[in-house]
Design a protein around this motif. Structure first.
Motif, PDB file in Angstrom:
ATOM      1  N   THR A 109      -0.740 -19.923 -36.615  1.00 37.94           N
ATOM      2  CA  THR A 109       0.502 -18.903 -37.149  1.00 37.94           C
ATOM      3  C   THR A 109      -0.424 -17.875 -38.079  1.00 37.94           C
ATOM      4  OG1 THR A 109       1.731 -20.743 -37.184  1.00 37.94           O
ATOM      5  CG2 THR A 109       2.524 -18.781 -38.253  1.00 37.94           C
ATOM      6  N   HIS A 110      -1.409 -18.042 -38.831  1.00 41.51           N
ATOM      7  CA  HIS A 110      -1.656 -16.975 -39.966  1.00 41.51           C
ATOM      8  C   HIS A 110      -3.110 -16.442 -39.768  1.00 41.51           C
ATOM      9  CE1 HIS A 110       2.144 -18.013 -41.982  1.00 41.51           C
ATOM     10  NE2 HIS A 110       1.776 -19.494 -42.110  1.00 41.51           N
ATOM     11  N   GLY A 111      -3.856 -17.190 -38.938  1.00 43.01           N
ATOM     12  CA  GLY A 111      -5.024 -16.517 -38.656  1.00 43.01           C
ATOM     13  C   GLY A 111      -6.144 -17.021 -39.827  1.00 43.01           C
ATOM     14  N   SER A 112      -7.000 -16.122 -39.912  1.00 40.15           N
ATOM     15  CA  SER A 112      -8.260 -16.319 -41.082  1.00 40.15           C
ATOM     16  C   SER A 112      -7.724 -16.116 -42.354  1.00 40.15           C
ATOM     17  CB  SER A 112      -9.281 -15.322 -40.940  1.00 40.15           C
ATOM     18  OG  SER A 112      -8.750 -13.812 -40.940  1.00 40.15           O
ATOM     19  N   PRO A 113      -6.606 -15.202 -42.773  1.00 39.10           N
ATOM     20  CA  PRO A 113      -5.858 -15.283 -44.106  1.00 39.10           C
ATOM     21  C   PRO A 113      -5.536 -16.916 -44.713  1.00 39.10           C
ATOM     22  CG  PRO A 113      -5.137 -13.541 -43.185  1.00 39.10           C
ATOM     23  CD  PRO A 113      -5.876 -14.475 -42.079  1.00 39.10           C
ATOM     24  N   VAL A 114      -5.119 -17.882 -43.761  1.00 38.00           N
ATOM     25  CA  VAL A 114      -4.841 -18.988 -44.515  1.00 38.00           C
ATOM     26  C   VAL A 114      -5.973 -19.911 -45.044  1.00 38.00           C
ATOM     27  CG1 VAL A 114      -5.278 -20.297 -42.187  1.00 38.00           C
ATOM     28  CG2 VAL A 114      -3.337 -20.965 -43.706  1.00 38.00           C
ATOM     29  N   LEU A 115      -7.186 -19.274 -44.875  1.00 37.99           N
ATOM     30  CA  LEU A 115      -8.516 -19.902 -45.295  1.00 37.99           C
ATOM     31  C   LEU A 115      -8.612 -19.408 -46.951  1.00 37.99           C
ATOM     32  CD1 LEU A 115     -10.545 -19.499 -42.114  1.00 37.99           C
ATOM     33  CD2 LEU A 115      -9.695 -21.523 -43.021  1.00 37.99           C
ATOM     34  N   LEU A 116      -7.733 -18.638 -47.290  1.00 39.87           N
ATOM     35  CA  LEU A 116      -7.510 -18.615 -48.938  1.00 39.87           C
ATOM     36  C   LEU A 116      -7.482 -19.996 -49.530  1.00 39.87           C
ATOM     37  CD1 LEU A 116      -5.670 -15.192 -49.057  1.00 39.87           C
ATOM     38  CD2 LEU A 116      -8.114 -15.837 -49.973  1.00 39.87           C
ATOM     39  N   LEU A 117      -6.740 -21.035 -48.642  1.00 40.60           N
ATOM     40  CA  LEU A 117      -6.208 -22.333 -48.969  1.00 40.60           C
ATOM     41  C   LEU A 117      -7.506 -23.114 -48.905  1.00 40.60           C
ATOM     42  CD1 LEU A 117      -2.720 -22.260 -48.356  1.00 40.60           C
ATOM     43  CD2 LEU A 117      -3.660 -21.714 -50.314  1.00 40.60           C
ATOM     44  N   ALA A 118      -8.697 -22.948 -48.308  1.00 43.83           N
ATOM     45  CA  ALA A 118      -9.894 -23.647 -47.887  1.00 43.83           C
ATOM     46  C   ALA A 118     -10.184 -24.776 -49.037  1.00 43.83           C
ATOM     47  CB  ALA A 118     -11.032 -22.980 -47.372  1.00 43.83           C
ATOM     48  N   TRP A 119      -9.933 -24.125 -50.450  1.00 44.22           N
ATOM     49  CA  TRP A 119     -10.269 -24.909 -51.445  1.00 44.22           C
ATOM     50  C   TRP A 119      -9.384 -26.278 -51.962  1.00 44.22           C
ATOM     51  CZ3 TRP A 119      -6.816 -25.592 -55.286  1.00 44.22           C
ATOM     52  CH2 TRP A 119      -5.647 -24.899 -55.421  1.00 44.22           C
ATOM     53  N   VAL A 120      -8.251 -26.113 -51.010  1.00 44.30           N
ATOM     54  CA  VAL A 120      -7.160 -27.442 -51.492  1.00 44.30           C
ATOM     55  C   VAL A 120      -7.896 -28.717 -51.229  1.00 44.30           C
ATOM     56  CG1 VAL A 120      -4.923 -28.112 -50.978  1.00 44.30           C
ATOM     57  CG2 VAL A 120      -5.414 -25.667 -51.286  1.00 44.30           C
TER      58      VAL A 120
ATOM     59  N   ALA B 186     -10.186 -23.728 -37.905  1.00 42.00           N
ATOM     60  CA  ALA B 186     -10.373 -22.453 -37.629  1.00 42.00           C
ATOM     61  C   ALA B 186     -11.729 -22.328 -37.011  1.00 42.00           C
ATOM     62  CB  ALA B 186     -10.744 -21.915 -38.987  1.00 42.00           C
ATOM     63  N   GLY B 187     -12.559 -23.093 -36.890  1.00 38.94           N
ATOM     64  CA  GLY B 187     -13.693 -23.270 -35.823  1.00 38.94           C
ATOM     65  C   GLY B 187     -13.250 -23.410 -34.469  1.00 38.94           C
ATOM     66  N   TRP B 188     -12.492 -24.663 -34.589  1.00 38.67           N
ATOM     67  CA  TRP B 188     -12.172 -25.167 -33.064  1.00 38.67           C
ATOM     68  C   TRP B 188     -11.316 -23.945 -32.422  1.00 38.67           C
ATOM     69  CZ3 TRP B 188      -7.524 -26.148 -30.673  1.00 38.67           C
ATOM     70  CH2 TRP B 188      -7.595 -26.923 -29.425  1.00 38.67           C
ATOM     71  N   LEU B 189     -10.584 -23.227 -33.110  1.00 35.00           N
ATOM     72  CA  LEU B 189      -9.834 -21.789 -32.672  1.00 35.00           C
ATOM     73  C   LEU B 189     -10.626 -20.819 -32.334  1.00 35.00           C
ATOM     74  CD1 LEU B 189      -6.290 -22.532 -34.784  1.00 35.00           C
ATOM     75  CD2 LEU B 189      -6.841 -22.975 -32.068  1.00 35.00           C
ATOM     76  N   ARG B 190     -11.722 -20.845 -33.003  1.00 37.19           N
ATOM     77  CA  ARG B 190     -12.700 -19.745 -32.823  1.00 37.19           C
ATOM     78  C   ARG B 190     -12.187 -18.343 -33.631  1.00 37.19           C
ATOM     79  NH1 ARG B 190     -14.307 -23.730 -30.467  1.00 37.19           N
ATOM     80  NH2 ARG B 190     -15.966 -23.816 -28.741  1.00 37.19           N
ATOM     81  N   VAL B 191     -11.641 -18.590 -34.723  1.00 38.44           N
ATOM     82  CA  VAL B 191     -11.258 -17.568 -35.490  1.00 38.44           C
ATOM     83  C   VAL B 191     -12.581 -16.691 -36.059  1.00 38.44           C
ATOM     84  CG1 VAL B 191     -10.280 -16.996 -37.788  1.00 38.44           C
ATOM     85  CG2 VAL B 191      -9.240 -18.736 -36.670  1.00 38.44           C
ATOM     86  N   ASN B 192     -12.181 -15.464 -36.007  1.00 33.78           N
ATOM     87  CA  ASN B 192     -13.569 -14.588 -36.180  1.00 33.78           C
ATOM     88  C   ASN B 192     -14.320 -14.977 -37.417  1.00 33.78           C
ATOM     89  OD1 ASN B 192     -14.859 -12.483 -38.120  1.00 33.78           O
ATOM     90  ND2 ASN B 192     -14.379 -11.157 -36.474  1.00 33.78           N
ATOM     91  N   TRP B 193     -15.592 -15.391 -37.267  1.00 41.55           N
ATOM     92  CA  TRP B 193     -16.342 -16.306 -38.290  1.00 41.55           C
ATOM     93  C   TRP B 193     -16.646 -15.349 -39.468  1.00 41.55           C
ATOM     94  CZ3 TRP B 193     -21.074 -15.032 -40.375  1.00 41.55           C
ATOM     95  CH2 TRP B 193     -21.929 -14.195 -39.599  1.00 41.55           C
ATOM     96  N   ILE B 194     -16.653 -14.088 -39.581  1.00 43.51           N
ATOM     97  CA  ILE B 194     -16.877 -13.080 -40.626  1.00 43.51           C
ATOM     98  C   ILE B 194     -15.708 -13.052 -41.543  1.00 43.51           C
ATOM     99  CG2 ILE B 194     -17.214 -10.916 -41.335  1.00 43.51           C
ATOM    100  CD1 ILE B 194     -19.022 -10.564 -39.030  1.00 43.51           C
ATOM    101  N   LEU B 195     -14.378 -12.836 -40.933  1.00 44.42           N
ATOM    102  CA  LEU B 195     -13.460 -13.098 -41.663  1.00 44.42           C
ATOM    103  C   LEU B 195     -12.940 -14.367 -42.187  1.00 44.42           C
ATOM    104  CD1 LEU B 195     -10.731 -10.923 -39.197  1.00 44.42           C
ATOM    105  CD2 LEU B 195     -11.754 -10.119 -41.494  1.00 44.42           C
ATOM    106  N   ALA B 196     -13.227 -15.398 -41.519  1.00 43.15           N
ATOM    107  CA  ALA B 196     -12.978 -16.833 -41.957  1.00 43.15           C
ATOM    108  C   ALA B 196     -13.875 -17.092 -43.241  1.00 43.15           C
ATOM    109  CB  ALA B 196     -13.465 -17.941 -41.010  1.00 43.15           C
ATOM    110  N   MET B 197     -14.992 -16.642 -43.099  1.00 39.64           N
ATOM    111  CA  MET B 197     -15.809 -16.848 -44.326  1.00 39.64           C
ATOM    112  C   MET B 197     -15.523 -15.833 -45.776  1.00 39.64           C
ATOM    113  SD  MET B 197     -20.015 -16.240 -44.387  1.00 39.64           S
ATOM    114  CE  MET B 197     -19.930 -14.618 -43.964  1.00 39.64           C
TER     115      MET B 197
END
Length: 140
Positions: free
Chosen positions: A87-98, A109-120
């Motif tokens: 639904t939200h794409g890479s911005p949801v990874l702001l919550l990767a610390w939870v 994100a990896g499985w869905l092949r989200v752009n790795w640079i934006l994910a990082m």
């Protein structure tokens, strides 16, 4: 422990804390900042880098999961993280610390092949903000 060893221990603990392994990088950050307050920005940078690379290792695991059934098995059957990333794409990874959900978000994100640079970048921003808040509380 000297400054270099302290930063190395912080890197390792922050990396491991971001993987599926349990870890307590906050305690190591506390030790570094109380023992070496002059390393404030170095400690924040090292902790953020280690934690981001750990998150990216979870992202890489997602790249190698063959199908959605395997992904669901590895995530304990929860579709929530997968749906949030869809639904939200890479911005949801702001919550990767939870705790717990952050690992699942990274794998999804990896499985869905989200752009790795934006994910990082989003992962790093969220993780840095968290460590900054913790460091500010420690040094206050």
């Amino acid at each position: 422990m000297d400054e270099q060893s302290s930063l190395f221990a912080l890197f390792i603990s922050s990396f491991l804390a971001a993987t599926l392994l349990p870890g307590g990088s906050e305690a190591v950050l506390f030790g570094v900042l109380t023992g070496y307050p002059e390393l404030y920005w170095s400690a924040l940078s090292v902790a953020s880098l280690g934690n981001t690379l750990g998150g990216m290792s979870s992202y890489a695991i997602g790249l190698f999961l063959p199908d959605e059934k395997t992904l669901l098995k590895n995530s304990g059957g929860s579709m929530r993280a997968l749906q949030w990333v869809r639904t939200h794409g890479s911005p949801v990874l702001l919550l990767a610390w939870v705790p717990i959900i952050g690992d699942l978000l990274c794998v999804a994100a990896g499985w869905l092949r989200v752009n790795w640079i934006l994910a990082m970048l989003f992962m790093a921003a969220g993780k840095f903000a968290r460590y900054w808040a913790i460091a500010a509380a420690i040094t206050a």
